[in-house]
Scaffold this active site. Structure first.
Site, short mmCIF file in Angstrom:
data_model
loop_
_atom_site.label_atom_id
_atom_site.label_comp_id
_atom_site.label_asym_id
_atom_site.label_seq_id
_atom_site.Cartn_x
_atom_site.Cartn_y
_atom_site.Cartn_z
N TYR A 56 0.82 -1.21 0.00
CA TYR A 56 0.00 0.00 0.00
C TYR A 56 0.86 1.27 0.00
O TYR A 56 0.45 2.28 -0.57
CB TYR A 56 -0.99 -0.02 1.17
CG TYR A 56 -2.10 -1.02 0.91
CD1 TYR A 56 -3.15 -0.70 0.05
CD2 TYR A 56 -2.08 -2.29 1.49
CE1 TYR A 56 -4.14 -1.62 -0.23
CE2 TYR A 56 -3.08 -3.22 1.22
CZ TYR A 56 -4.11 -2.88 0.36
OH TYR A 56 -5.09 -3.78 0.06
N ARG A 59 1.48 1.97 -3.59
CA ARG A 59 0.30 2.52 -4.27
C ARG A 59 0.05 3.97 -3.85
O ARG A 59 -0.33 4.80 -4.67
CB ARG A 59 -0.93 1.65 -3.96
CG ARG A 59 -0.84 0.26 -4.57
CD ARG A 59 -2.02 -0.60 -4.14
NE ARG A 59 -3.27 -0.16 -4.72
CZ ARG A 59 -3.70 -0.49 -5.92
NH1 ARG A 59 -2.97 -1.26 -6.70
NH2 ARG A 59 -4.86 -0.06 -6.37
N ASN A 92 -12.96 2.78 -5.31
CA ASN A 92 -11.54 3.06 -5.49
C ASN A 92 -10.94 3.72 -4.26
O ASN A 92 -11.61 4.49 -3.58
CB ASN A 92 -11.34 3.96 -6.71
CG ASN A 92 -11.82 3.29 -7.98
OD1 ASN A 92 -11.99 2.07 -8.02
ND2 ASN A 92 -12.08 4.08 -9.01
N HIS A 109 -14.62 1.55 0.08
CA HIS A 109 -13.53 0.62 0.38
C HIS A 109 -12.32 1.32 1.01
O HIS A 109 -11.21 0.78 1.00
CB HIS A 109 -13.10 -0.14 -0.88
CG HIS A 109 -14.12 -1.14 -1.35
ND1 HIS A 109 -14.06 -1.77 -2.58
CD2 HIS A 109 -15.22 -1.64 -0.74
CE1 HIS A 109 -15.09 -2.60 -2.70
NE2 HIS A 109 -15.82 -2.54 -1.61
N CYS A 117 -5.57 4.08 13.13
CA CYS A 117 -4.87 3.55 14.31
C CYS A 117 -5.74 2.50 14.97
O CYS A 117 -6.83 2.81 15.46
CB CYS A 117 -4.55 4.67 15.29
SG CYS A 117 -3.76 4.01 16.79
N THR A 176 -16.68 -1.14 -13.32
CA THR A 176 -16.56 -2.14 -12.25
C THR A 176 -16.99 -3.49 -12.78
O THR A 176 -17.95 -3.60 -13.54
CB THR A 176 -17.34 -1.71 -10.98
OG1 THR A 176 -17.25 -2.78 -10.01
CG2 THR A 176 -18.79 -1.39 -11.25
N SER A 177 -16.24 -4.54 -12.39
CA SER A 177 -16.45 -5.87 -12.97
C SER A 177 -17.65 -6.58 -12.35
O SER A 177 -18.04 -7.64 -12.82
CB SER A 177 -15.19 -6.71 -12.80
OG SER A 177 -14.91 -6.89 -11.42
N LEU A 202 -15.85 -1.07 -20.06
CA LEU A 202 -15.08 -1.44 -21.25
C LEU A 202 -15.56 -2.76 -21.84
O LEU A 202 -15.69 -2.90 -23.06
CB LEU A 202 -13.60 -1.53 -20.87
CG LEU A 202 -12.59 -1.61 -21.99
CD1 LEU A 202 -12.68 -0.38 -22.89
CD2 LEU A 202 -11.18 -1.71 -21.40
N ALA A 219 -14.29 4.73 -20.18
CA ALA A 219 -14.94 5.69 -19.28
C ALA A 219 -14.64 7.13 -19.70
O ALA A 219 -15.51 8.00 -19.62
CB ALA A 219 -14.48 5.45 -17.85
N1 APR Z 1 -13.18 2.37 -19.05
C1 APR Z 1 -14.22 1.68 -18.52
N2 APR Z 1 -14.09 0.48 -17.94
C2 APR Z 1 -12.86 -0.06 -17.87
C3 APR Z 1 -11.73 0.60 -18.39
C4 APR Z 1 -11.92 1.88 -19.02
N3 APR Z 1 -10.92 2.57 -19.55
N4 APR Z 1 -10.63 -0.19 -18.18
C5 APR Z 1 -11.08 -1.30 -17.55
N5 APR Z 1 -12.42 -1.23 -17.37
C6 APR Z 1 -13.32 -2.20 -16.73
C7 APR Z 1 -12.90 -3.63 -16.88
O1 APR Z 1 -13.47 -4.16 -18.08
C8 APR Z 1 -13.48 -4.27 -15.63
O2 APR Z 1 -14.80 -4.76 -15.86
O3 APR Z 1 -13.27 -1.93 -15.35
C9 APR Z 1 -13.55 -3.13 -14.62
C10 APR Z 1 -12.55 -3.22 -13.48
O4 APR Z 1 -12.85 -4.34 -12.71
P1 APR Z 1 -11.99 -4.75 -11.43
O5 APR Z 1 -10.53 -4.69 -11.75
O6 APR Z 1 -12.53 -6.04 -10.93
O7 APR Z 1 -12.25 -3.57 -10.39
P2 APR Z 1 -13.48 -3.32 -9.41
O8 APR Z 1 -14.76 -3.81 -9.99
O9 APR Z 1 -13.40 -1.89 -9.03
O10 APR Z 1 -13.09 -4.20 -8.17
C11 APR Z 1 -13.91 -4.15 -7.03
O11 APR Z 1 -12.44 -5.56 -5.79
O12 APR Z 1 -10.29 -6.17 -5.23
C12 APR Z 1 -11.41 -5.49 -4.82
O13 APR Z 1 -11.59 -3.81 -3.20
C13 APR Z 1 -11.17 -4.04 -4.51
O14 APR Z 1 -12.55 -2.11 -4.94
C14 APR Z 1 -12.05 -3.31 -5.50
C15 APR Z 1 -13.13 -4.32 -5.78
#
Ligand code: APR
Length: 232
Positions: A56, A59, A92, A109, A117, A176-177, A202, A219
């Site tokens: 972290y 990051r 995020n 998150h 602390c 978000t996936s 995407l 996005a």
């Molecule tokens: N524009 C739009 N979407 C995009 C882009 C882009 N330029 N690039 C990638 N993506 C999409 C991908 O296709 C994917 O579906 O963003 C998504 C990202 O998915 P993840 O990496 O799984 O992220 P997220 O959904 O935020 O993860 C949720 O998981 O690990 C934990 O706590 C962590 O907050 C996180 C949570």
């Protein structure tokens, strides 16, 4: 949507991808070279605090090299111009929404720029590393951890988020996936409230079929276009 419509926007790693912040679920299933269980669980922190802090710290340090993209800036524009209720819920831990001008924002998150602390349960704005276990500014104990919600922990602001979802007219998920709950279930809650639901991503996500409409693309292109539509 009329201008009094209530909007909830959920964002994930995809909205920061064009700023150069890596998403979580790469094709190799690793998160920047680490298995998620090795860095993003309370058990991992108990087992190997130095590794988790270093992960972290790296990051957090990288935030200085990234900037909000057109999608963050468009949401900032929406936030300042939308007269109705609005809540931006981000998964995020970066600060790109704030730097893009968003004010009605919750970090469900946690945040890289916050340290928690575990001795006195206070939170502190934090820019530097935590790897050397610096003393807590409030109590002096060397027990600061990243203020990040790890797997198995309760996301922040859930009451406020669920209240907003239960009365929203439009729910939008961006980048978000749809694989991590409870955020993945927000579309369902919004639908039960009678909201229109829209996904901007995407690729098709695990939850695409649950949205009234899915728009595929970057996005940085789709979000400014949506904001123009809403504010037209
Ligand atoms: N524009 C739009 N979407 C995009 C882009 C882009 N330029 N690039 C990638 N993506 C999409 C991908 O296709 C994917 O579906 O963003 C998504 C990202 O998915 P993840 O990496 O799984 O992220 P997220 O959904 O935020 O993860 C949720 O998981 O690990 C934990 O706590 C962590 O907050 C996180 C949570």
């Amino acid at each position: 949507m009329d201008r009094q419509s209530r909007i909830v926007i959920l964002t994930g790693a995809g909205i920061s991808a064009e700023s150069g912040v890596p998403t979580f679920r790469g094709p190799d299933g690793l998160w920047e070279g680490h298995r998620v269980e090795d860095v993003a669980t309370p058990e991992a922190f108990a087992r190997n605090p130095a590794l988790v802090q270093a992960f972290y710290d790296a990051r957090r340090a990288r935030l200085a090299d990234v900037a909000p993209n057109a999608a963050h800036i468009a949401l900032g524009r929406l936030d300042s111009a939308w007269p109705g209720e609005l809540l931006i819920v981000t998964q995020n831990v970066d600060d790109l929404h704030e730097r893009g001008g968003a004010l009605r924002l919750v970090h469900m998150h946690g945040e890289l720029l916050s340290a928690w602390c575990t001795a006195c349960d206070t939170r502190h704005r934090w820019q530097g590393p935590l790897g050397s276990f610096p003393p807590c500014p409030a109590c002096g104990a060397p027990q600061l951890r990243p203020d990040i919600v790890w797997f198995g922990e309760m996301p922040y602001a859930m009451n406020r988020i669920l209240r907003s979802l239960a009365r929203c007219d439009l729910f939008v998920a961006i980048g978000t996936s749809g694989q991590v709950y409870p955020a993945a279930g927000f579309v369902e809650t919004a639908r039960e409230a009678g909201a229109r639901t829209l996904e901007l991503n995407l690729d098709p996500s695990a939850m695409s079929a649950r949205f009234h409409e899915s728009r595929l693309g970057r996005a940085g292109t789709l979000v400014p276009a949506l904001v123009d539509e809403l504010l037209a």
